[in-house]
Design a protein around this motif. Structure first.
Motif, PDB file in Angstrom:
ATOM      1  N   PRO A   1    -103.674   8.549  73.104  1.00  0.00           N
ATOM      2  CA  PRO A   1    -104.869   7.736  73.342  1.00  0.00           C
ATOM      3  C   PRO A   1    -106.038   8.143  72.450  1.00  0.00           C
ATOM      4  CG  PRO A   1    -103.920   8.521  75.404  1.00  0.00           C
ATOM      5  CD  PRO A   1    -103.239   9.274  74.298  1.00  0.00           C
ATOM      6  N   ALA A   2    -106.938   7.214  72.253  1.00  0.00           N
ATOM      7  CA  ALA A   2    -108.178   7.505  71.542  1.00  0.00           C
ATOM      8  C   ALA A   2    -108.983   8.527  72.340  1.00  0.00           C
ATOM      9  CB  ALA A   2    -108.986   6.217  71.375  1.00  0.00           C
TER      10      ALA A   2
ATOM     11  N   ASP B   1    -106.073   4.296  76.711  1.00  0.00           N
ATOM     12  CA  ASP B   1    -107.334   4.728  76.104  1.00  0.00           C
ATOM     13  C   ASP B   1    -108.414   4.843  77.178  1.00  0.00           C
ATOM     14  OD1 ASP B   1    -106.200   4.722  73.581  1.00  0.00           O
ATOM     15  OD2 ASP B   1    -107.007   2.756  73.033  1.00  0.00           O
TER      16      ASP B   1
ATOM     17  N   SER C   1    -110.664   8.130  78.821  1.00  0.00           N
ATOM     18  CA  SER C   1    -112.051   8.070  78.352  1.00  0.00           C
ATOM     19  C   SER C   1    -112.982   8.724  79.369  1.00  0.00           C
ATOM     20  CB  SER C   1    -112.471   6.612  78.142  1.00  0.00           C
ATOM     21  OG  SER C   1    -112.618   5.958  79.396  1.00  0.00           O
TER      22      SER C   1
END
Length: 346
Positions: free
Chosen positions: A113-114, A282, A286
């Motif tokens: 994931p980012a 993502d 986060s």
């Protein structure tokens, strides 16, 4: 490794780095439209806060959730994998179940994931299959109308006291995936550490104390809240839910420690909507997604830059969380269930 270290602030430099990366990267717009199908071992209402926030970023993705108890969900996925036809894009399970399915069927596709660098390193899967959502340790929950705080059990051994006969509930490994972590801790890990009073005889004695076996931890939470079974062997997620809704319950962190499993997502290799699945992953890791975890899935965030204290105000650093050996659980799940059934006389 003591998992308390997972939650300690590793220093201003790390926090600044994580914050800077979140500011720079934000939550990427990966796409996105269509339907995202999620298999979940947690009730769908727990996912609603996450879905609501996710849809503010991705309004064109419709999220559908299908819920089954953990062991039943694993069986469903096994059947679909044998037919090479997964019916979902993402699944929410514990780490052991995700890795077990991967070892047997190559069920999942790796994805990083980012903003993943802001997730604490110890909970990151090097293979990027298990995408951690939160930490979910075991604890003792009790009804404050039925049990005075001074009389409440302080340890796992205290549950064997005859005064709790007919008052305790725990999950049944025939239906619950998570209870395998607790069984591993009691039957294997504590004896390995030389802690007296544990091993399979612990469950035989718990049976002698008329422990009630239930199919889900949510049911145990409700039995504890109603006072029908005023003491529960419980997961943080349900202790947190009770605290959030004002139940007459409190929690105890047993002095022997608390096995802590990872609640996690994984993306099906055969997903029909991978852009939406990746956008969801993502979002989960986060800072915004992690800040919702205590009120959504009810467990502890896995980023240091999200403030969190356990229900009742206990600091994370004051709880002894023992990392679960998921590889051992995968290998011994069937034997553990059989040995547990034997201890329970069935």
């Amino acid at each position: 490794m003591d998992k308390r270290s997972l939650f300690k602030n590793t220093g201003l430099a790390f926090a600044l780095l994580a914050g800077t990366m979140a500011f720079v990267t934000g939550i990427p717009a990966r796409a996105q439209e269509g339907t995202l199908k999620i298999y979940s071992s947690s009730p769908d209402q727990f996912l609603r806060p996450l879905i609501g926030a996710f849809n503010k970023i991705h309004p064109n993705i419709t999220v559908e959730v299908s819920v089954q108890p953990g062991e039943e969900l694993v069986s469903t996925i096994e059947l679909e994998m044998r037919a090479n036809s997964p019916h979902a894009d993402i699944a929410l399970l514990n780490e052991a179940s995700i890795n077990g399915l991967q070892s047997r069927h190559k069920t999942w596709e790796a994805y990083k994931p980012a903003d993943f660098s802001a997730v604490h390193e110890e909970v990151r899967d090097p293979a990027n299959i298990v995408i951690p959502a939160c930490i979910n340790p075991y604890l003792i929950q009790y009804n404050t109308n039925k049990v005075k705080a001074g009389d409440a059990p302080k340890s796992w051994l205290d549950l064997l006291d005859a005064k709790w006969n007919g008052k305790i509930a725990m999950a049944d490994p025939v239906k619950s995936q998570s209870i395998q972590s607790f069984i591993w801790f009691i039957a294997t890990e504590l004896p390995k550490r030389g802690v007296a009073g544990f091993g399979w005889q612990y469950f035989e004695k718990l049976k002698g104390n008329d422990v009630r076996l239930e199919g889900s931890h949510g049911t145990i939470r409700d039995l504890t809240a109603s006072g029908e079974r005023p003491i529960g062997i419980q997961l943080l997620a349900n202790g947190q839910t009770s605290a959030n809704r004002g139940d007459p319950t409190a929690i105890v962190w047993p002095k022997e420690g608390s096995p802590g499993e990872l609640t996690a997502f994984a993306m099906f290799a055969g997903s029909n909507n991978k852009p939406a699945a990746k956008a969801w992953l993502d979002f989960v890791v986060s800072k915004e997604g992690q800040s919702l975890m205590p009120n959504a899935l009810g467990c502890a965030p896995i980023r240091d830059d999200v403030d969190y204290m356990f229900p009742g105000g206990t600091a994370v650093a004051d709880v002894k969380i023992v990392p679960v050996n998921s590889a051992f659980i995968i290998e011994n799940r069937k034997k553990h269930t059989a040995d547990f059934n034997k201890a329970m006389g069935r």
